[in-house]
Design a protein around this motif. Structure first.
Motif, mmCIF file in Angstrom:
data_model
loop_
_atom_site.group_PDB
_atom_site.id
_atom_site.type_symbol
_atom_site.label_atom_id
_atom_site.label_comp_id
_atom_site.label_asym_id
_atom_site.label_seq_id
_atom_site.Cartn_x
_atom_site.Cartn_y
_atom_site.Cartn_z
ATOM 1 N N LEU A 51 66.415 -13.495 -87.902
ATOM 2 C CA LEU A 51 67.672 -12.879 -87.460
ATOM 3 C C LEU A 51 67.430 -12.136 -86.139
ATOM 4 O O LEU A 51 68.256 -12.181 -85.223
ATOM 5 C CB LEU A 51 68.195 -11.926 -88.534
ATOM 6 N N MET A 52 66.262 -11.473 -86.036
ATOM 7 C CA MET A 52 65.916 -10.808 -84.776
ATOM 8 C C MET A 52 65.773 -11.831 -83.649
ATOM 9 O O MET A 52 66.181 -11.604 -82.515
ATOM 10 C CB MET A 52 64.599 -10.030 -84.933
ATOM 11 N N GLU A 53 65.182 -12.971 -83.995
ATOM 12 C CA GLU A 53 65.036 -14.049 -83.016
ATOM 13 C C GLU A 53 66.421 -14.558 -82.602
ATOM 14 O O GLU A 53 66.668 -14.844 -81.426
ATOM 15 C CB GLU A 53 64.180 -15.175 -83.617
ATOM 16 N N LEU A 54 67.333 -14.636 -83.575
ATOM 17 C CA LEU A 54 68.708 -15.060 -83.278
ATOM 18 C C LEU A 54 69.345 -14.109 -82.260
ATOM 19 O O LEU A 54 69.966 -14.550 -81.290
ATOM 20 C CB LEU A 54 69.516 -15.088 -84.575
ATOM 21 N N PHE A 55 69.157 -12.807 -82.470
ATOM 22 C CA PHE A 55 69.735 -11.838 -81.526
ATOM 23 C C PHE A 55 69.067 -11.943 -80.153
ATOM 24 O O PHE A 55 69.702 -11.739 -79.128
ATOM 25 C CB PHE A 55 69.603 -10.411 -82.074
ATOM 26 N N ARG A 56 67.779 -12.260 -80.156
ATOM 27 C CA ARG A 56 67.101 -12.429 -78.870
ATOM 28 C C ARG A 56 67.683 -13.634 -78.126
ATOM 29 O O ARG A 56 67.965 -13.572 -76.919
ATOM 30 C CB ARG A 56 65.590 -12.639 -79.092
ATOM 31 N N VAL A 57 67.892 -14.705 -78.866
ATOM 32 C CA VAL A 57 68.388 -15.937 -78.249
ATOM 33 C C VAL A 57 69.869 -15.832 -77.877
ATOM 34 O O VAL A 57 70.292 -16.288 -76.817
ATOM 35 C CB VAL A 57 68.150 -17.129 -79.220
ATOM 36 N N GLY A 58 70.645 -15.194 -78.740
ATOM 37 C CA GLY A 58 72.086 -15.176 -78.534
ATOM 38 C C GLY A 58 72.599 -13.945 -77.811
ATOM 39 O O GLY A 58 73.765 -13.897 -77.430
ATOM 40 N N GLY A 59 71.736 -12.944 -77.624
ATOM 41 C CA GLY A 59 72.174 -11.689 -77.019
ATOM 42 C C GLY A 59 72.391 -10.643 -78.093
ATOM 43 O O GLY A 59 72.659 -10.973 -79.255
ATOM 44 N N ASP A 60 72.252 -9.397 -77.719
ATOM 45 C CA ASP A 60 72.311 -8.330 -78.721
ATOM 46 C C ASP A 60 73.761 -7.910 -78.989
ATOM 47 O O ASP A 60 74.649 -8.179 -78.196
ATOM 48 C CB ASP A 60 71.490 -7.129 -78.213
ATOM 49 N N VAL A 61 73.959 -7.256 -80.128
ATOM 50 C CA VAL A 61 75.237 -6.612 -80.420
ATOM 51 C C VAL A 61 75.188 -5.244 -79.711
ATOM 52 O O VAL A 61 74.156 -4.579 -79.783
ATOM 53 C CB VAL A 61 75.393 -6.395 -81.945
ATOM 54 N N PRO A 62 76.197 -4.778 -79.014
ATOM 55 C CA PRO A 62 77.546 -5.327 -78.907
ATOM 56 C C PRO A 62 77.774 -6.229 -77.682
ATOM 57 O O PRO A 62 78.918 -6.607 -77.447
ATOM 58 C CB PRO A 62 78.392 -4.052 -78.783
ATOM 59 N N ASP A 63 76.711 -6.565 -76.951
ATOM 60 C CA ASP A 63 76.930 -7.380 -75.748
ATOM 61 C C ASP A 63 77.532 -8.736 -76.093
ATOM 62 O O ASP A 63 78.356 -9.273 -75.365
ATOM 63 C CB ASP A 63 75.612 -7.593 -74.997
ATOM 64 N N THR A 64 77.070 -9.297 -77.180
ATOM 65 C CA THR A 64 77.596 -10.583 -77.638
ATOM 66 C C THR A 64 78.512 -10.333 -78.827
ATOM 67 O O THR A 64 78.212 -9.497 -79.681
ATOM 68 C CB THR A 64 76.445 -11.515 -78.055
#
Lengths: 365, 425
Positions: free
Chosen positions: B59-72
């Motif tokens: 899930l951390m990798e997902l945020f790294r790849v997709g951008g962090d909350v709340p930016d994404t």
């Protein structure tokens, strides 16, 4: 995939040739606590393989306690006082399919000319209950179970502690006998291999290997099979239960995960597909016929698992992991091969030939 | 730093927060979720994610790849818990983020967000192990009952918003950036491939997945849209002109024979344990399959549904795409039925065993409409029930898939519990 946590890296490192029987001086660096003597590594590895029986025994117990299998003997052979383990539904289903498929082949063998004296030799039998479930008191069978001493000792103790099992293992009037041999299978590949007490070389013999030979180096595994095919010139057959398909991404992950537990599936790459297993059996002397099915096929086929049974099993537990079940189940197989009667009669009609799906195995292999 | 931000920081480090804080968090989350409808409206741009299953480091990798909350802006389609070792940390982190940034993250319910399933597949045991009692499991289950059943993404652009990304293979860098329907990126943010809008051809986008290697992937043909929908529905719509990307329905499992319109989903009473049957159960349990009409599901709950069902539902509800999760797909995503439905799977190397990659789906904002587009919901552009001619261009929104592997080994600690009997030994 190198992303699996390596829990046991010390034991899973690269190993040289086995040093068994060639005990040399201690490793030059053995004062260094961080390094393992190769011999220790080998012993450690053997222990891990011996312990795989606890896994099998736990899985059997889990499947029995949930109603997948009817096996009153599983509990007697399960370590007293230990909690009945809970396995995921797909493991329970797999345990069920594998047990029933092998039972089917064994029963067909026993039921063909039922009055004829027969022999079954189960390699790495561990805590297996097949003798008690299928044979004792029913058929004229010489039943041999071979395993490491560390697995045979507790089984022998459990049998002695149970009045029922003790009675069942006594030689019976019809010529049935039960033999529990504490033996390292690799000893059968020695130049002058030991004689197995009570083994007949003249009656139709079925060899069983449920996740056993796959832990040996391929050539050693072949030599073990050869020990039997050479000593028993007449009718002989074999049933294997083993992992397959190591080359796709599930297979690679499986190899890596088990490796991190110190479990090396040494024959897997050589016998990587259903067809490779059929071929192996043919070349091992089971010339008259060979069959192989993966566990997923065994589950889906009406011949192997009746519709009623499938419906009964599906109701036992909610199995949400359909895709995972397909993946896991298609990476294990039951393979069988034979020569002579009564095997030809018992097995020639059993569905096990090549299917169009197997084309894919040739491509990845 | 507020308590909530502290809790987020602690959970990001994969450390559970105290029971009393969980109680408070769950209470706040429920207050928030109770205000949401059964079908949440979400404006593009949004990043849509599939199953997580307690794989915290992934899930951390997902945020790294997709951008962090709340930016994404994120939409998670359920199955946060069970199977992985860190269901608790994963779900609580997502819940904290929801409470902290309610408009930037949407959580909908998966079939594992259920009392019964979590007792079989691990979340219950994990809570017991980590807290010594089942209280936290109970608090979480109470939240599960309030999660929305679906989401409707509005204003997704027909065209992908351009991004400044290099090609993984530099020789492709002259690929036309215009009229891209599907763009595939790796976890480094490099473009793996681009697929233009299909100009009258029969390009099969499922082929952009790698050659299937597992038996679950054997069916990959996407039959073209033909034949009348097998139902008596007469309401069809070619899509409205001011909704160029069309609305996208997100749901964990799929469709239900009891639900022929999105409004019917809105009428369900969702605040309960997932029932064993009925519309709510189906939405969380069903799967698309290469069949006609409806079929029995091998899962024992929900149904299988074919291309005709999807086609009919999408027309009636003016949808350009159904986005769902629920099924492991080895390549992370899989489009079916002429790209009218897609499965997104976000748990790489599922169960630390399956060897699959994961994906997330980014939908861009529709530039022409500044992110807002009214939904016609089948009331506009009614036709007389005759299907419109096959269009040369696909009506679906531009889709950017980011594909990623399991988190690197050094980012994860030892698993809390050694997996046992993963295989047959």
């Amino acid at each position: 995939m190198s992303t699996i946590p390596h829990l046991n890296t010390l034991r899973s490192g690269r190993r040289g040739p086995r040093l068994r029987g060639r005990r040399g001086p201690p490793h030059a660096g053995s004062e260094d606590a961080g390094r393992f003597d190769e011999e220790d590594v080998e012993i450690g590895k053997d222990r891990i393989i011996q312990q795989t029986d606890q896994d099998a025994s736990s899985s059997r117990m889990s499947a029995v306690s949930l109603g997948y299998l009817d096996d009153p003997f599983a509990k007697t052979l399960f370590p007293a006082g230990e909690q009945v383990p809970k396995r995921y539904p797909i493991i329970n289903r797999g345990t069920y399919v594998r047990t029933k498929a092998i039972d089917k082949l064994v029963i067909r063998f026993l039921e063909t000319n039922p009055n004829e004296q027969k022999q079954i030799i189960s390699l790495g039998a561990g805590s297996d209950t097949r003798f008690f479930r299928l044979c004792a008191g029913k058929y004229k069978v010489r039943y041999h179970e071979l395993d490491f001493e560390s697995n045979v000792v507790p089984k022998r103790a459990a049998i002695r502690a149970s009045e029922e099992l003790s009675r069942m293992t006594l030689p019976s009037d019809n010529g049935s006998t039960y033999h529990l041999h504490a033996i390292d299978l690799r000893d059968l590949t020695n130049k002058s291999p030991p004689v197995l007490p009570g083994m007949s070389t003249e009656i139709p013999t079925l060899i069983l290997s449920e996740c056993c030979l796959c832990y040996l180096p391929p050539d050693t595994a072949s030599s073990v099979i050869q020990y039997f095919t050479m000593n028993i010139p007449g009718s002989i057959a074999m049933i294997l239960y083993e992992p397959i398909r190591p080359f796709d991404s599930f297979g690679k992950t499986m190899v890596s995960n088990l490796g991190s537990r110190g479990i090396e599936l040494r024959t897997l790459k050589r016998y990587y597909s259903l067809d490779a297993q059929r071929q192996r059996l043919r070349l091992s002397g089971f010339k008259e016929g060979q069959g192989a099915r993966d566990v997923y096929q065994l589950w889906e086929s009406d011949e192997w698992t009746s519709k009623d049974e499938r419906e009964r099993i599906e109701k036992l537990e909610w199995l949400d992991e359909i895709e995972e079940w397909k993946l896991l189940a298609s990476h294990y197989c039951v393979a069988w091969g034979w020569r002579g009667e009564p095997f030809e009669q018992a097995w020639k009609e059993v569905e096990g030939g090549r299917t169009p799906d197997e084309q894919r195995d040739d491509e990845v292999g | 730093m507020s308590d909530l931000d502290k809790a987020i920081a602690q959970l990001r480090a994969c450390r559970p927060i105290p029971e009393i804080q969980v109680r408070e968090l769950c209470y706040k989350a429920r207050e928030l979720l109770i205000e949401e409808g059964n079908v949440v409206s979400v404006d593009a741009p949004v990043t849509i994610c599939g199953d997580i299953h307690g794989q915290f480091h992934d899930l951390m990798e997902l945020f790294r790849v997709g951008g962090d909350v709340p930016d994404t802006n994120y939409l998670f389609m359920g199955d946060f818990v069970d199977r992985g070792f860190y269901s608790l940390e994963s779900f609580l982190l997502l819940l904290c983020l929801k409470v902290r940034y309610p408009d930037r993250i949407t959580l909908i319910r998966g079939n594992h967000e259920s009392r019964q399933i979590t007792t079989v597949y691990g979340f219950y045991d994990e809570c017991l192990r980590k807290y010594g009692s089942a209280n936290v499991w109970r608090y979480c289950c109470d939240v599960f009952d309030y999660l929305a059943l679906g989401a409707l993404v509005m204003g997704a652009g027909h065209d992908l918003a351009p991004i400044d990304a290099p090609f993984a293979d530099p020789s492709q860098s002259n690929t036309d950036a215009d009229d891209v329907e599907i763009e595939l990126l790796n976890s480094q943010g490099q473009i793996l491939s681009r697929f233009p809008r299909n100009r009258g051809g029969t390009q099969d986008t499922s082929q952009l997945s790698n050659t299937p290697s597992s038996p679950s992937q054997t069916k990959e043909q996407t039959p073209s849209r033909n034949g009348a929908p097998g139902t008596g529905a007469t309401s069809t719509s070619g899509g409205s002109a001011n909704n160029s990307g069309g609305a996208v329905l997100c749901v964990h499992g799929g469709l239900s024979p009891l639900i022929d319109s999105i409004d019917k989903i809105r009428l369900l009473d969702r605040k309960q344990e997932v029932p064993h049957e009925g519309a709510m159960c189906d939405l969380l349990w069903s799967d698309p399959d290469e069949i006609d009409g409806w079929g029995l599901s091998p899962r024992g709950a929900g149904f299988l549904f074919g291309a005709d069902i999807v086609d009919c539902f999408n027309r009636k509800n003016d949808l350009s795409l159904i986005c769902r999760a629920h099924q492991l797909v080895m390549e992370g995503f899989k489009e079916m039925f002429s790209s009218t439905i897609v499965t997104v799977w976000s748990a790489p190397n599922y169960c630390y065993r399956c060897g699959n990659v994961a994906a997330i789906l980014e939908l861009s904002e529709d530039g022409a409409n500044a992110g807002y587009a009214p939904r016609s919901n089948g009331d506009m552009n009614r036709s007389n029930g005759v299907q419109s001619e096959k269009e040369d261009k696909r009506p679906g929104p531009g889709r950017r898939y980011r594909v990623f592997d399991a988190a690197p080994q050094d980012s994860r600690g030892m698993p809390a519990k050694k997996p046992v009997a993963d295989y047959f030994l």
